[in-house]
Write a protein that holds these residues in place. Structure first.
Motif, PDB file in Angstrom:
ATOM      1  N   ASP A 113      -1.071 -13.333  -6.424  1.00  0.00           N
ATOM      2  CA  ASP A 113      -0.255 -13.938  -5.371  1.00  0.00           C
ATOM      3  C   ASP A 113       0.742 -12.936  -4.793  1.00  0.00           C
ATOM      4  N   ASP A 114       1.343 -12.137  -5.667  1.00  0.00           N
ATOM      5  CA  ASP A 114       2.340 -11.163  -5.204  1.00  0.00           C
ATOM      6  C   ASP A 114       1.723 -10.162  -4.229  1.00  0.00           C
ATOM      7  N   HIS A 115       0.543  -9.649  -4.563  1.00  0.00           N
ATOM      8  CA  HIS A 115      -0.079  -8.653  -3.686  1.00  0.00           C
ATOM      9  C   HIS A 115      -0.631  -9.289  -2.410  1.00  0.00           C
ATOM     10  N   GLY A 116      -1.042 -10.543  -2.497  1.00  0.00           N
ATOM     11  CA  GLY A 116      -1.472 -11.238  -1.286  1.00  0.00           C
ATOM     12  C   GLY A 116      -0.339 -11.379  -0.297  1.00  0.00           C
ATOM     13  N   GLN A 117       0.839 -11.756  -0.810  1.00  0.00           N
ATOM     14  CA  GLN A 117       2.008 -11.858   0.059  1.00  0.00           C
ATOM     15  C   GLN A 117       2.478 -10.477   0.498  1.00  0.00           C
ATOM     16  N   GLY A 118       2.297  -9.497  -0.384  1.00  0.00           N
ATOM     17  CA  GLY A 118       2.725  -8.130  -0.078  1.00  0.00           C
ATOM     18  C   GLY A 118       1.999  -7.532   1.109  1.00  0.00           C
ATOM     19  N   PHE A 119       0.715  -7.884   1.267  1.00  0.00           N
ATOM     20  CA  PHE A 119      -0.061  -7.373   2.392  1.00  0.00           C
ATOM     21  C   PHE A 119       0.579  -7.781   3.720  1.00  0.00           C
ATOM     22  N   SER A 120       0.865  -9.071   3.865  1.00  0.00           N
ATOM     23  CA  SER A 120       1.477  -9.558   5.103  1.00  0.00           C
ATOM     24  C   SER A 120       2.880  -8.998   5.291  1.00  0.00           C
ATOM     25  N   ALA A 121       3.623  -8.905   4.198  1.00  0.00           N
ATOM     26  CA  ALA A 121       4.988  -8.393   4.285  1.00  0.00           C
ATOM     27  C   ALA A 121       4.992  -6.934   4.741  1.00  0.00           C
ATOM     28  N   ALA A 122       3.998  -6.153   4.290  1.00  0.00           N
ATOM     29  CA  ALA A 122       3.924  -4.741   4.680  1.00  0.00           C
ATOM     30  C   ALA A 122       3.695  -4.609   6.184  1.00  0.00           C
ATOM     31  N   LEU A 123       2.817  -5.420   6.736  1.00  0.00           N
ATOM     32  CA  LEU A 123       2.563  -5.344   8.178  1.00  0.00           C
ATOM     33  C   LEU A 123       3.744  -5.877   8.973  1.00  0.00           C
ATOM     34  N   ASP A 124       4.477  -6.831   8.404  1.00  0.00           N
ATOM     35  CA  ASP A 124       5.689  -7.320   9.059  1.00  0.00           C
ATOM     36  C   ASP A 124       6.799  -6.277   9.060  1.00  0.00           C
ATOM     37  N   ASP A 125       6.722  -5.322   8.126  1.00  0.00           N
ATOM     38  CA  ASP A 125       7.741  -4.287   8.002  1.00  0.00           C
ATOM     39  C   ASP A 125       7.298  -3.045   8.773  1.00  0.00           C
ATOM     40  N   ASP A 126       7.442  -3.097  10.090  1.00  0.00           N
ATOM     41  CA  ASP A 126       7.126  -1.969  10.964  1.00  0.00           C
ATOM     42  C   ASP A 126       5.679  -1.508  10.808  1.00  0.00           C
ATOM     43  N   VAL A 127       4.759  -2.480  10.690  1.00  0.00           N
ATOM     44  CA  VAL A 127       3.316  -2.217  10.658  1.00  0.00           C
ATOM     45  C   VAL A 127       2.985  -1.131   9.639  1.00  0.00           C
ATOM     46  N   ASN A 128       3.415  -1.352   8.402  1.00  0.00           N
ATOM     47  CA  ASN A 128       3.217  -0.352   7.352  1.00  0.00           C
ATOM     48  C   ASN A 128       1.808  -0.479   6.771  1.00  0.00           C
ATOM     49  N   THR A 129       0.838   0.132   7.450  1.00  0.00           N
ATOM     50  CA  THR A 129      -0.559   0.028   7.018  1.00  0.00           C
ATOM     51  C   THR A 129      -0.798   0.707   5.681  1.00  0.00           C
ATOM     52  N   ALA A 130      -0.070   1.781   5.402  1.00  0.00           N
ATOM     53  CA  ALA A 130      -0.248   2.474   4.121  1.00  0.00           C
ATOM     54  C   ALA A 130       0.111   1.541   2.961  1.00  0.00           C
ATOM     55  N   GLN A 131       1.223   0.840   3.098  1.00  0.00           N
ATOM     56  CA  GLN A 131       1.641  -0.095   2.061  1.00  0.00           C
ATOM     57  C   GLN A 131       0.695  -1.292   1.983  1.00  0.00           C
ATOM     58  N   ALA A 132       0.220  -1.750   3.135  1.00  0.00           N
ATOM     59  CA  ALA A 132      -0.730  -2.868   3.159  1.00  0.00           C
ATOM     60  C   ALA A 132      -2.011  -2.495   2.410  1.00  0.00           C
ATOM     61  N   LEU A 133      -2.495  -1.273   2.620  1.00  0.00           N
ATOM     62  CA  LEU A 133      -3.695  -0.816   1.911  1.00  0.00           C
ATOM     63  C   LEU A 133      -3.438  -0.735   0.410  1.00  0.00           C
ATOM     64  N   GLY A 134      -2.220  -0.360   0.029  1.00  0.00           N
ATOM     65  CA  GLY A 134      -1.881  -0.331  -1.390  1.00  0.00           C
ATOM     66  C   GLY A 134      -2.001  -1.703  -2.025  1.00  0.00           C
ATOM     67  N   HIS A 135      -1.570  -2.735  -1.310  1.00  0.00           N
ATOM     68  CA  HIS A 135      -1.697  -4.104  -1.834  1.00  0.00           C
ATOM     69  C   HIS A 135      -3.168  -4.533  -1.900  1.00  0.00           C
ATOM     70  N   ILE A 136      -3.973  -4.059  -0.966  1.00  0.00           N
ATOM     71  CA  ILE A 136      -5.409  -4.372  -1.018  1.00  0.00           C
ATOM     72  C   ILE A 136      -6.035  -3.745  -2.252  1.00  0.00           C
ATOM     73  N   PHE A 137      -5.725  -2.482  -2.524  1.00  0.00           N
ATOM     74  CA  PHE A 137      -6.304  -1.823  -3.694  1.00  0.00           C
ATOM     75  C   PHE A 137      -5.869  -2.496  -4.993  1.00  0.00           C
ATOM     76  N   SER A 138      -4.644  -2.995  -5.023  1.00  0.00           N
ATOM     77  CA  SER A 138      -4.190  -3.707  -6.215  1.00  0.00           C
ATOM     78  C   SER A 138      -4.991  -4.995  -6.416  1.00  0.00           C
ATOM     79  N   GLN A 139      -5.315  -5.663  -5.321  1.00  0.00           N
ATOM     80  CA  GLN A 139      -6.131  -6.881  -5.427  1.00  0.00           C
ATOM     81  C   GLN A 139      -7.560  -6.566  -5.843  1.00  0.00           C
ATOM     82  N   VAL A 140      -8.096  -5.473  -5.341  1.00  0.00           N
ATOM     83  CA  VAL A 140      -9.438  -5.039  -5.747  1.00  0.00           C
ATOM     84  C   VAL A 140      -9.455  -4.716  -7.235  1.00  0.00           C
ATOM     85  N   ARG A 141      -8.391  -4.067  -7.700  1.00  0.00           N
ATOM     86  CA  ARG A 141      -8.309  -3.743  -9.131  1.00  0.00           C
ATOM     87  C   ARG A 141      -8.308  -5.018  -9.973  1.00  0.00           C
TER      88      ARG A 141
END
Length: 483
Positions: A346-374
């Protein structure tokens, strides 16, 4: 949503000028050559911004222009002995081909400079009438920079600083070295349009003011950092002086692309067009690489980093493939997932949206995706967990989230099996691996295994390894990849 505003040099809450609606204008290409990797980065940055704004429920009108008459286009036409209009169309078509391959959503409106000649002349006339521009005997029209006191507010440069470096070139008729051209008298052999000041053509800066005017005030105006000065600075001055309104609420600029830690330049031999790169890598690999750093940061293109991007994409698609197979199970046990996995999920799912809301931080959004894949891989590797109802719910949600990632980032949306085969074949081609030879050895090895000739099977595995190929034996048969 927070967005960095070049005008104020800080992140600010993004609130549209008109509730629920966003008008966004981005400077497009000058159509005289194939697009390079810097063009790709700019296009992807604003593509993701548009996708995210729409995901937030906003009605976005996205405008990106084409400069289709310019000194460089005329020069290219003369070199190739072609009509300048044909040259422009050639590279506009090439732009669309390249961007379609990179999964860039087309702009809602794509105005061309030559379609707005009258509007440009009208702006020039308005500025002359206000005393903020002037025509000279040659037929050039200049903007009076000192008639717009806030000049320099975007770039942070003062008039004194600009005055120190300003010069009047031979043949120019400026009243002040700081003034810039709105309209240029045509030289012999150049394309021209009739105007109140004689035969001429537009200056570079005036075209964007004319093409964006109907959407003012803009919520967002974007482009590369190289456009901040003088292009966007001049655009602000002429538009706001003529229209007496703010040109744009937010100014968004993406960082530069380097190649092997050097500035990209034809003279250095490191100039990378999109087409050059897509000869060696899949389009999604290039897209993934360019979204791997925050858009305002510089990014360095190297073969090693592209190879890493390829491997990262492979991990995500392999996870999708295995998750899809796991969901084919007919019966599920009543086993829930541990609380720590669910919380992290749940934390990483919310983190993805929060990263894009924070000045379109795609690098951070991808980090949350990799955590979910893990986490998905962790569940799939646990025999007790993967057969449970909790795993089924997580895997189903994984694919729902994957759809959101694809919609917002333009990544991970392809069929996993098809993509992984394409990735393997692209890598094999780049490494000059003889795929037909590999397939012949695999066929021979399959026959040897069927005949229980395991010694020959091992010999063939070794021969494949010498070619740079690794083989795995699965219940579905042999699977090979680049070692």
């Amino acid at each position: 949503m927070q967005l960095y505003n070049t005008l104020t040099r800080k992140k600010e809450e993004f609130v549209p000028v008109r509730p629920g609606k966003v008008n966004m204008y981005v400077c497009g290409i000058t159509a005289y050559d194939y697009c390079h990797i810097g063009h790709a980065r700019s296009a992807l940055v604003f593509d993701v911004l548009v996708r995210h704004l729409r995901a937030l429920g906003l009605d976005v009108t996205f405008v990106r222009n084409f400069t289709d008459v310019d000194d460089k286009i005329i020069r290219r036409a003369n070199e190739e002995k072609r009509d300048w209009r044909e040259v422009g169309q050639t590279y506009i078509d090439a732009f669309h081909e390249d961007m379609d391959r990179l999964n860039v959503v087309r702009a809602d409106h794509e105005p061309r400079a030559t379609e707005y000649i009258q509007q440009m002349q009208d702006l020039c006339s308005e500025l002359i009438a206000q005393g903020k521009a002037y025509a000279v005997p040659s037929g050039d029209v200049y903007f009076r920079v000192r008639a717009y006191p806030p000049y320099g507010k975007l770039s942070g440069r003062s008039l004194d600083e600009l005055q120190a470096g300003a010069r009047v070139a031979p043949g120019e008729e400026k009243q002040d070295p700081l003034d810039f051209a709105l309209w240029k008298a045509a030289k012999p052999g150049e394309p021209f349009w009739e105007s109140p000041w004689g035969k001429g053509r537009p200056g570079w800066h005036i075209e964007c003011s004319a093409m964006s005017k109907e959407y003012l005030p803009l919520d967002i105006h974007g482009g590369g950092q190289d456009l901040i000065f003088p292009h966007h600075e001049n655009e602000i001055a002429q538009t706001e002086a003529a229209c007496n309104c703010q040109l744009a609420r937010f100014w968004v600029h993406n960082g530069f692309v380097q190649v092997n830690a050097e500035k990209m330049s034809k003279s250095l031999g490191n100039f990378k067009t999109i087409r050059d790169i897509l000869g060696s890598y899949l389009p999604e690999t290039l897209r993934f690489f360019l979204l791997g750093k925050h858009y305002r940061s510089p990014i360095d293109f190297t073969a090693d980093i592209m190879d890493e991007s390829e491997k990262a994409l492979q991990r995500i698609y392999e996870c999708q493939l295995e998750a899809g197979k796991a969901l084919e199970r007919a019966k599920w046990k009543k086993v829930d997932l541990p609380a720590d996995i669910l919380k992290e999920w749940d934390d990483h799912g919310q983190g993805f949206s929060a990263a894009l809301d924070d000045d379109v931080n795609t690098a951070q959004a991808l980090g949350h995706i990799f955590s979910q894949v893990r986490l998905v891989n962790r569940v799939l590797e646990d025999k007790a967990l993967r057969a449970g109802e909790g795993a089924r719910r997580l895997l189903e949600e994984f694919f729902e989230r994957r759809s959101d990632w694809s919609a917002q980032l333009g990544l991970f949306g392809q069929d996993p099996a098809t993509f992984l085969l394409a990735l393997r074949d692209q890598r094999a081609a780049r490494l000059n691996i003889d795929v037909p030879r590999v397939q012949a050895l695999l066929d021979e090895r399959a026959a040897a295994r069927a005949a229980k000739d395991f010694a020959r099977s091992d010999e063939l595995r070794a021969a494949l390894a010498e070619l740079g190929v690794a083989v795995r034996d699965t219940v579905e048969g042999q699977v090979w990849d680049i070692a």
